[in-house]
Design a protein around this motif. Structure first.
Motif: not given
Length: 244
Positions: A56-59, A68-75, A126-128, A239-244
């Motif tokens: 949900g955070g990624i989306l 799309t979710p691609v840049p978030v996942l790639l980051a 920063a993540a953003e 890592v993804l959880a911390a990002f979003v």
């Protein structure tokens, strides 16, 4: 039309050559065994479905950025690789439809080639801000997708290392799947069918099915064990959880 396609391909090749004029160093993955001089193709596999709050955070993050979710996942993937290897200059292969490179945009079929996306993650970013940087890098790469990976490698002439693929050692792919077919009297499910071999050190597929995101990873069995690969997926989710 042919002259226009050639000019587009030439411009794309010039852009990629500039991106890799001074190639990034080989990625120092923490391997389970010493890298052999000759690659073996056999693969190990691991899968992991992301927790609903992480998905949900990624989306939501992707929606805020209009992507799309691609840049978030790639980051997140590149940030994970940075933490895993210490590399602040790395290349992640990203898949793209190969019809554009072949001059056949109207052809329907499975055609994929690799874009060697060069990224420079930093712990101080920063993540953003990092997600925005990766989003821009992704868009730039897709705008120059009209040339094949092999052509880029031949033009760049990166240093060759025994047991390594040139330029790209880690591949990322995003796939959006539909619902299983609905057949009268038959219950249908989608089943992953991993390949027996792998061309890169690690291949990560992020499969977006309905409201879920599933990670399907493959790695070279001669240097990375299945338990290590599964652990990396768990760490990547953190890592993804911390990002979003």
């Amino acid at each position: 039309v042919e002259a226009e396609r050639t000019a587009t391909a030439d411009a794309a090749l010039a852009w990629w050559t500039a991106q890799h004029r001074d190639p990034a160093p080989p990625l120092a993955l923490p391997l389970d065994t010493e890298r052999p001089a000759r690659r073996a193709a056999a693969a190990v596999h691991a899968t992991r479905t992301l927790a609903p709050h992480v998905t949900g955070g990624i989306l939501a993050t992707a929606a805020r950025g209009g992507s799309t979710p691609v840049p978030v996942l790639l980051a997140g993937w590149s940030a994970f690789l940075h933490r895993l290897t210490g590399a602040d200059d790395l290349v992640v292969g990203m898949t793209a439809a190969s019809q554009a490179a072949a001059g056949a945009k109207g052809v329907v079929g499975h055609g994929v080639h690799v874009l060697p996306l060069r990224l420079r993650p930093a712990a101080s970013l920063a993540a953003e801000a990092w997600i925005a940087a990766v989003r821009d890098a992704t868009y730039d790469a897709l705008e120059h997708a009209g040339v094949t990976f092999g052509t880029v490698v031949r033009a760049v002439k990166p240093p060759r290392h025994p047991g390594r693929t040139p330029l790209v050692e880690v591949l990322f792919n995003y796939e959006r799947t539909g619902e299983p077919p609905r057949l009268a009297g038959v219950a249908a499910t989608v089943v992953a069918t991993p390949k027996a071999g792998v061309a890169f050190d690690v291949v990560l597929h992020a499969v977006h099915a309905g409201d879920a995101l599933r990670l399907e990873a493959s790695a070279r069995a001669d240097i990375i064990g299945a338990a290590t690969l599964a652990r990396w997926l768990a760490d990547f989710e953190a890592v993804l959880a911390a990002f979003v």
